[in-house]
Design a protein around this motif. Sequence first.
Motif, mmCIF file in Angstrom:
data_model
loop_
_atom_site.group_PDB
_atom_site.id
_atom_site.type_symbol
_atom_site.label_atom_id
_atom_site.label_comp_id
_atom_site.label_asym_id
_atom_site.label_seq_id
_atom_site.Cartn_x
_atom_site.Cartn_y
_atom_site.Cartn_z
ATOM 1 N N ASN A 253 0.835 -1.187 0.000
ATOM 2 C CA ASN A 253 0.000 0.000 0.000
ATOM 3 C C ASN A 253 0.882 1.254 0.000
ATOM 4 N N SER A 254 0.679 2.120 -0.966
ATOM 5 C CA SER A 254 1.521 3.310 -1.116
ATOM 6 C C SER A 254 0.904 4.570 -0.507
ATOM 7 N N LEU A 255 -0.225 4.448 0.188
ATOM 8 C CA LEU A 255 -0.903 5.625 0.738
ATOM 9 C C LEU A 255 0.032 6.471 1.602
ATOM 10 N N ASP A 256 0.761 5.838 2.500
ATOM 11 C CA ASP A 256 1.625 6.617 3.385
ATOM 12 C C ASP A 256 2.740 7.325 2.624
ATOM 13 N N ARG B 280 1.140 10.377 1.123
ATOM 14 C CA ARG B 280 0.915 11.409 2.149
ATOM 15 C C ARG B 280 2.228 12.123 2.469
ATOM 16 N N LEU B 281 3.292 11.336 2.573
ATOM 17 C CA LEU B 281 4.594 11.911 2.887
ATOM 18 C C LEU B 281 5.103 12.799 1.754
ATOM 19 N N LEU B 282 4.802 12.436 0.521
ATOM 20 C CA LEU B 282 5.189 13.284 -0.614
ATOM 21 C C LEU B 282 4.463 14.628 -0.572
ATOM 22 N N LEU B 283 3.203 14.631 -0.187
ATOM 23 C CA LEU B 283 2.480 15.900 -0.064
ATOM 24 C C LEU B 283 3.075 16.753 1.053
ATOM 25 N N TRP B 284 3.433 16.108 2.167
ATOM 26 C CA TRP B 284 4.083 16.830 3.263
ATOM 27 C C TRP B 284 5.430 17.390 2.796
ATOM 28 N N LEU C 11 12.547 7.783 -3.431
ATOM 29 C CA LEU C 11 11.647 6.636 -3.299
ATOM 30 C C LEU C 11 11.588 5.822 -4.588
ATOM 31 N N ALA C 12 11.590 6.501 -5.724
ATOM 32 C CA ALA C 12 11.558 5.788 -7.004
ATOM 33 C C ALA C 12 12.833 4.966 -7.194
ATOM 34 N N SER D 7 10.614 -1.048 -0.399
ATOM 35 C CA SER D 7 9.163 -0.883 -0.526
ATOM 36 C C SER D 7 8.700 0.450 0.040
ATOM 37 N N VAL D 8 7.881 1.168 -0.742
ATOM 38 C CA VAL D 8 7.321 2.432 -0.266
ATOM 39 C C VAL D 8 6.216 2.215 0.756
ATOM 40 N N ALA D 9 5.902 0.965 1.045
ATOM 41 C CA ALA D 9 4.938 0.647 2.101
ATOM 42 C C ALA D 9 5.629 0.503 3.462
ATOM 43 N N ASP D 10 6.943 0.517 3.462
ATOM 44 C CA ASP D 10 7.739 0.313 4.673
ATOM 45 C C ASP D 10 8.096 1.667 5.292
#
Length: 154
Positions: free
Chosen positions: A40-43, A46-50, A64-65, A74-77
């Motif tokens: 799940n990449s939601l977090d 959110r962090l990218l918007l912050w 991250l890429a 993993s961007v879920a970690d």
Amino acid sequence: MVWGDVLRDDLGKPPSWFEGMRAMGQPLGISFDFEGDVGNSLDSLRLLLWADTKGKQEQLAERLAEGHFEKRRSVADHGVLLSACEEIGLSAADATEVLEGDAYAEEVWAEYSQIQRQGVHSIPVFVFDDKWTMSGSHPVEDYVNLIRKLEAQL
């Protein structure tokens, strides 16, 4: 869940697709590794918007890429996310605060809904002038042709 498995099993990518991606990445210094975990990449979103509020969104996205596409990160970690923040000079403590709350979630879901309404269901996607959309991988010539078409309409 392994990224390569998703691409192969769920999206039907043949071995030639993987070879093609590696061949395209090599001259650019990108060594694709498709065996990292995905989730799940939601977090991460959110962090990218912050990070954008700190003027560091692009740097974080790049970090991250690179981790995802080349280093099996993993961007879920959350550990991966916090390390990436520290590497570009963002406060891990502040990033932890974002991750432990629900800040920016509403914005992420609003953007997701808007993209869905535009008919976008895969990445990459490029939207020109909020009217023209090009989804998926395309040769450079396709982008050049679209841009020329848009120029002709100006």
